[in-house]
Design an enzyme around this catalytic site. Structure first.
Site, PDB file in Angstrom:
ATOM      1  N   ASN A  49      -3.747  -0.571  -8.612  1.00  0.00           N
ATOM      2  CA  ASN A  49      -3.992  -0.842  -7.153  1.00  0.00           C
ATOM      3  C   ASN A  49      -3.897   0.644  -7.965  1.00  0.00           C
ATOM      4  O   ASN A  49      -4.274   2.433  -8.401  1.00  0.00           O
ATOM      5  CB  ASN A  49      -3.537  -0.469  -5.581  1.00  0.00           C
ATOM      6  CG  ASN A  49      -4.102  -1.829  -4.797  1.00  0.00           C
ATOM      7  OD1 ASN A  49      -5.314  -2.187  -5.241  1.00  0.00           O
ATOM      8  ND2 ASN A  49      -3.459  -2.016  -3.827  1.00  0.00           N
ATOM      9  N   ASP A  72       0.457   1.978  -2.802  1.00  0.00           N
ATOM     10  CA  ASP A  72       0.803   2.182  -4.454  1.00  0.00           C
ATOM     11  C   ASP A  72       0.137   3.552  -4.896  1.00  0.00           C
ATOM     12  O   ASP A  72       0.006   4.351  -5.563  1.00  0.00           O
ATOM     13  CB  ASP A  72      -0.629   1.457  -4.698  1.00  0.00           C
ATOM     14  CG  ASP A  72       0.096  -0.177  -4.097  1.00  0.00           C
ATOM     15  OD1 ASP A  72       1.439  -0.526  -4.580  1.00  0.00           O
ATOM     16  OD2 ASP A  72      -0.830  -1.205  -4.017  1.00  0.00           O
TER      17      ASP A  72
END
Length: 331
Positions: free
Chosen positions: A38, A280
């Site tokens: 991510n 993330d």
């Protein structure tokens, strides 16, 4: 723009459609994800050179997962193919008073069995500005923990900055009775920048940080981390208030070893589409700010904006660019 190497497991997410429970109807929605992947996708979208390192199953599922990263602009030349299965997780998205639930199915995956693979880290890290890893990877088993520590030590030996996201996942550690405190302590000792809350530090140092505001607890945890880990230069974290399943409020705070805590405004996030991957996106936004030479406060604010915007996107990846985040900040 900078060059970042991310090490971790690529996953397949199988989610119940809409707000259904798992298998309420015979259908599942599939997304590719994984904490480090991510971050790699977000940084690629911000214009940085992002490389993913790891192992996927040598079958159509693994090949499709790696292909999706390439489609997002991530270099996957160091993603190895190995016999075995893909790591999976199942998501049931909550509604009203019913919280979301995650069910992991990662034991014995190709990545876990291979310990993330054997890699020529000096070559992979050549010219890199940062290595990014997270606490999810060592939670997969002793070999994965060894591989994570090897990568971090190689980066430090090469003069590459190390970014570590705490990402403490009790379910994964308990699955193999891993000594989370000891192993995470060794990893945190190699980090220059850590994305972690006071709760992550409590797990590792075996102490509590009670009382005061969330920002004050973060500052106390950060100071304890600085005392325990001489290489650590900066910590950052989001502060989340859950007003309901679909409505959160988010802010962020950071602290340098030789500085004072800096925070952001708090943003209301009603009508959440997907919370997965928001931390993330925050980490990637902060790293973008750091590599772009932004002041700490500006990098933190950019990271928070990126994290807020990820709540509007289905799937694990944030596919938004710099203009999208700057547009949010300009409002």
């Amino acid at each position: 723009m900078g060059k970042v190497v991310c090490f971790g497991e690529l996953l397949l997410r199988l989610g119940a459609p809409g707000r259904e429970t798992l298998l309420q109807s015979p259908a599942l929605e599939v997304h590719v994800g994984g904490a480090e992947a991510n971050v790699a996708v977000s940084l690629a979208r911000f214009g940085h050179a992002a490389r993913m390192v790891g192992v996927v199953a040598d079958n159509p599922l693994g090949q499709a997962a790696a292909g999706e990263l390439r489609r997002q602009g991530v270099d996957t030349a160091a993603v190895q193919l190995s016999p075995g299965r893909m790591g999976l997780y199942f998501l049931t998205t909550g509604a009203v008073h019913r919280p979301s639930q995650v069910l992991y199915d990662r034991a014995g995956s190709a990545f876990a069995v291979a310990g993330g693979g054997r890699h020529d880290w000096p070559a992979l890290l050549a010219g890199a500005d940062w290595l990014h890893v997270s606490g999810v990877t060592p939670a997969l088993g002793a070999e994965a923990a060894r591989g994570t520590l090897e990568a971090m030590r190689a980066a430090r030996a090469a003069g590459v900055n190390v970014s570590f996201d705490g990402n403490y996942r009790p379910q994964l550690w308990q699955a193999w009775d891993g000594d989370a405190a000891t192993l995470l302590r060794g990893l945190m000792a190699e980090a220059d920048l850590m994305f972690a809350s006071h709760r992550d530090i409590e797990v590792v140092l075996g102490r509590t940080f009670d009382g005061g505001t969330a920002q004050e607890r973060f500052a106390a945890g950060a100071q304890a981390a600085f005392a325990a880990f001489p290489n650590l230069r900066q910590m950052a974290a989001t502060v989340r208030i859950q007003r309901s399943v679909d409505h959160h409020a988010l802010s962020a705070v950071t602290l340098r070893r030789d500085g004072r805590p800096q925070g952001t405004p708090e943003y209301e996030i009603p009508g959440i589409v997907d919370r997965i991957g928001t931390g993330d996106a925050f980490a990637a936004g902060v790293l973008h700010g750091v590599m772009s030479g932004h002041a700490d406060a500006d990098a933190l604010h950019f990271g928070l904006a990126a994290g807020c915007l990820k709540h509007s996107l289905p799937g694990d990846f944030s596919t938004l660019g710099i203009a999208d985040v700057e547009g949010f900040l300009a409002q």
